[in-house]
Every structure is written in structure tokens, then in C-alpha cells.
Design an enzyme around this catalytic site. Structure first.
Site, PDB file in Angstrom:
ATOM      1  N   SER A  11     -12.246  72.437   2.568  1.00 42.22           N
ATOM      2  CA  SER A  11     -13.110  71.411   2.394  1.00 42.22           C
ATOM      3  C   SER A  11     -13.403  70.564   3.542  1.00 42.22           C
ATOM      4  O   SER A  11     -12.136  69.864   3.997  1.00 42.22           O
ATOM      5  CB  SER A  11     -12.398  70.375   1.154  1.00 42.22           C
ATOM      6  OG  SER A  11     -13.149  69.257   1.131  1.00 42.22           O
ATOM      7  N   HIS A  35     -16.321  74.514   1.577  1.00 40.45           N
ATOM      8  CA  HIS A  35     -16.297  73.740   0.340  1.00 40.45           C
ATOM      9  C   HIS A  35     -17.086  72.411   0.991  1.00 40.45           C
ATOM     10  O   HIS A  35     -16.437  71.699   1.943  1.00 40.45           O
ATOM     11  CB  HIS A  35     -15.137  73.460  -0.252  1.00 40.45           C
ATOM     12  CG  HIS A  35     -15.283  72.525  -1.528  1.00 40.45           C
ATOM     13  ND1 HIS A  35     -15.563  73.311  -2.862  1.00 40.45           N
ATOM     14  CD2 HIS A  35     -14.952  71.293  -1.957  1.00 40.45           C
ATOM     15  CE1 HIS A  35     -15.801  72.404  -3.879  1.00 40.45           C
ATOM     16  NE2 HIS A  35     -15.477  71.183  -3.369  1.00 40.45           N
ATOM     17  N   ASP A  37     -18.304  68.647  -0.119  1.00 40.51           N
ATOM     18  CA  ASP A  37     -18.246  67.433  -1.167  1.00 40.51           C
ATOM     19  C   ASP A  37     -19.367  66.701  -0.847  1.00 40.51           C
ATOM     20  O   ASP A  37     -19.342  65.780   0.046  1.00 40.51           O
ATOM     21  CB  ASP A  37     -16.869  66.850  -0.994  1.00 40.51           C
ATOM     22  CG  ASP A  37     -15.791  67.843  -1.718  1.00 40.51           C
ATOM     23  OD1 ASP A  37     -16.010  68.269  -2.790  1.00 40.51           O
ATOM     24  OD2 ASP A  37     -14.767  67.718  -1.132  1.00 40.51           O
ATOM     25  N   MET A  39     -20.809  63.281  -2.162  1.00 41.11           N
ATOM     26  CA  MET A  39     -20.380  62.111  -3.098  1.00 41.11           C
ATOM     27  C   MET A  39     -21.315  61.053  -3.080  1.00 41.11           C
ATOM     28  O   MET A  39     -22.045  60.630  -1.795  1.00 41.11           O
ATOM     29  CB  MET A  39     -19.031  61.500  -2.890  1.00 41.11           C
ATOM     30  CG  MET A  39     -18.025  62.395  -2.877  1.00 41.11           C
ATOM     31  SD  MET A  39     -16.344  61.834  -2.621  1.00 41.11           S
ATOM     32  CE  MET A  39     -15.304  63.518  -2.270  1.00 41.11           C
ATOM     33  N   HIS A  68     -20.422  71.312  -3.826  1.00 38.74           N
ATOM     34  CA  HIS A  68     -19.742  70.409  -5.038  1.00 38.74           C
ATOM     35  C   HIS A  68     -20.427  68.880  -5.013  1.00 38.74           C
ATOM     36  O   HIS A  68     -20.188  68.125  -4.217  1.00 38.74           O
ATOM     37  CB  HIS A  68     -18.332  70.004  -4.709  1.00 38.74           C
ATOM     38  CG  HIS A  68     -17.622  69.619  -5.802  1.00 38.74           C
ATOM     39  ND1 HIS A  68     -16.097  69.178  -5.762  1.00 38.74           N
ATOM     40  CD2 HIS A  68     -17.955  69.098  -7.096  1.00 38.74           C
ATOM     41  CE1 HIS A  68     -15.859  68.735  -6.988  1.00 38.74           C
ATOM     42  NE2 HIS A  68     -16.958  68.567  -7.789  1.00 38.74           N
ATOM     43  N   MET A  70     -20.641  65.529  -6.490  1.00 35.14           N
ATOM     44  CA  MET A  70     -20.082  64.839  -7.200  1.00 35.14           C
ATOM     45  C   MET A  70     -21.074  63.632  -7.188  1.00 35.14           C
ATOM     46  O   MET A  70     -20.572  62.437  -6.845  1.00 35.14           O
ATOM     47  CB  MET A  70     -18.700  64.262  -6.936  1.00 35.14           C
ATOM     48  CG  MET A  70     -17.790  65.287  -6.862  1.00 35.14           C
ATOM     49  SD  MET A  70     -16.181  64.873  -6.136  1.00 35.14           S
ATOM     50  CE  MET A  70     -16.208  65.685  -4.793  1.00 35.14           C
ATOM     51  N   MET A 139     -10.964  70.401 -11.445  1.00 34.11           N
ATOM     52  CA  MET A 139     -10.475  69.476 -10.846  1.00 34.11           C
ATOM     53  C   MET A 139      -8.919  69.292 -11.126  1.00 34.11           C
ATOM     54  O   MET A 139      -8.441  69.027 -12.242  1.00 34.11           O
ATOM     55  CB  MET A 139     -10.959  67.824 -10.972  1.00 34.11           C
ATOM     56  CG  MET A 139     -12.571  67.923 -10.450  1.00 34.11           C
ATOM     57  SD  MET A 139     -12.791  68.368  -8.722  1.00 34.11           S
ATOM     58  CE  MET A 139     -11.926  67.131  -7.813  1.00 34.11           C
ATOM     59  N   ASP A 177      -9.590  72.465  -7.465  1.00 32.93           N
ATOM     60  CA  ASP A 177      -9.973  71.713  -6.652  1.00 32.93           C
ATOM     61  C   ASP A 177      -8.935  70.129  -6.373  1.00 32.93           C
ATOM     62  O   ASP A 177      -9.130  69.699  -7.525  1.00 32.93           O
ATOM     63  CB  ASP A 177     -11.441  71.261  -6.328  1.00 32.93           C
ATOM     64  CG  ASP A 177     -11.881  70.288  -5.101  1.00 32.93           C
ATOM     65  OD1 ASP A 177     -11.115  69.948  -4.269  1.00 32.93           O
ATOM     66  OD2 ASP A 177     -13.039  69.790  -5.311  1.00 32.93           O
TER      67      ASP A 177
END
Length: 226
Positions: A11, A35, A37, A39, A68, A70, A139, A177
Site C-alpha cells: 500500500s 494498493h 488508497d 481518501m 481502493h 474510501m 478491512m 487490508d
């Protein structure tokens, strides 16, 4: 992929954001996915990167992107990440207005579709829609921040999902994760996960590529002995 039935996905949330291209290339040849993220400071309280950064980073590495989201309103934003070239795009069921419809649209746009389940969300209500997805991201911490401590009790969701898939003969990656490291990846593999996101365990290591290999060996040992 590197040649394993298991997926290890470092990540970049734990990487040096001033050197993202270099950090991504540091795990080429050892990692399966990268990965990423995303956000938005709304769905989760943290703010990371968005589509323009992802588009540029895709050009800097050969690794498939495991993006991913979020974010709020993934129905509005997710297709951009698929169209940019992400291999897999996961969005949170807690934020999606039409999870199945979005999964179909992501597949049509050229990516795999992933359903993400946050810490406090039960998995049972969503088992029946899993045939529409390629990845189930569970998660093992509360979504929103890296570096949190792994919560082993959340592996019950992994076990439930694995039993459901076995009973229905479904093919689906079960990804975990949060807090995945050398001392936790074996438990996750034993529970039935076959894709592992690791941030700090990889990017805080002196040799990130070797850290990925060590994680893989631990997970593979569980599978081989199972």
C-alpha cells in the site's frame, strides 16, 4: 502476477509521497498489485490522492493497480479510475447507492470490481451480491488511516465469506487490508484470505521488495500446510 496463487499488494499509503514513482518501482518483481488508497476527507477523515495522481502514477510502474476508494459517492467517481487503467477498483458498500450496478459499470469500463466492507459493517447482508464482484476487500482495521493495529476478530468475516464462496462454488479474491505484517498474515491466510494489503510492513522495511517476499512465504506456508 509474480507467479503465486496468493496476492501481495503493498500500500502506497505507507510510502514516501514525495517519491511515489520510485516507491512503486521498488516492489516491482516481488509484489503482485500496488494498493492505492483514495481518501476524500468525507467518507473517511483522511485525505490522500485523487485521480490525477493515480493517472500519473500508472505511467511510472508496471504493477497492476488495486485502487481502493474510501470516498463518498463512488457511483460518481469510480469509473474514472477504471478508465484510467486500474486493474481492480474497490469501493465501500457503505457509500454506494447501487453496488451491483456500479460493479457492472466497472467491469464494462475494463477493470475488476471490488466490494469493500469496513470494520463495523456485517458481511452477511452482502453475501448474495458477491457473484457480481471479483474481489471482496475486508478491512481488518477501521478504514481511513494507515499504521493501525490488526484486529483479529474481524477475520470472522473472512471465514464467513470463504464458507459462502465454497458452498456456492464462486470464484472471488478475498482481500484483507489493515495491520497485515509478518506476525498477522498467517492468521489471515488461515481464515481464508488470498490477497493481502501491507503498508508499513513493506515501506518501513529497509528492503521493501524483500519484505514482500517474506510476507508471501509466510502466507504460502499456511496454504501449503492447510
Amino acid at each position: 502476477m509474480v507467479g503465486s496463487s496468493l496476492i501481495v499488494a503493498p500500500s502506497i499509503l505507507a510510502a514516501d509521497f514525495a517519491r511515489l514513482g520510485e516507491e512503486a518501482r521498488a516492489v516491482e518483481g516481488s509484489a503482485d498489485w500496488l494498493h492505492v488508497d483514495v481518501m476524500d476527507n468525507h467518507f473517511v477523515p483522511n485525505l490522500t490522492i485523487g485521480l490525477p495522481v493515480v493517472e500519473h502514477l500508472l505511467k511510472a510502474t508496471t504493477l497492476p493497480f488495486d485502487t481502493h476508494l474510501m470516498i463518498e459517492a463512488p457511483d460518481r467517481w469510480a469509473l474514472g479510475y477504471a478508465e484510467a487503467g486500474s486493474y481492480n477498483v474497490s469501493f465501500h458498500v457503505e457509500a454506494a447507492a447501487d453496488p451491483v450496478g456500479l460493479a457492472k459499470n466497472l467491469r464494462a469500463a475494463g477493470s475488476k470490481a471490488g466490494l469493500a466492507i469496513d470494520r463495523d459493517t456485517p458481511i452477511e447482508p452482502y453475501l448474495e451480491i458477491l457473484p457480481h464482484f471479483d474481489t471482496l476487500l475486508i478491512m481488518t482495521i477501521k478504514a481511513g488511516f494507515g499504521g493501525q493495529k490488526f484486529m483479529p476478530e474481524l477475520l470472522d468475516k473472512v471465514r464467513t465469506a470463504r464458507r459462502h464462496l465454497a458452498s456456492g462454488h464462486l470464484e472471488l479474491r478475498i482481500e484483507v487490508d489493515g495491520g497485515i505484517a509478518e506476525d498477522t498474515i498467517e492468521a489471515a491466510a488461515e481464515a481464508g484470505a488470498d490477497a493481502f494489503v501491507a503498508g508499513t510492513a513493506v515501506y518501513a522495511a529497509d528492503d521493501p521488495a524483500d519484505a514482500v517476499r517474506r510476507l508471501r512465504r509466510r502466507a504460502e506456508a499456511v496454504v501449503a500446510g492447510g
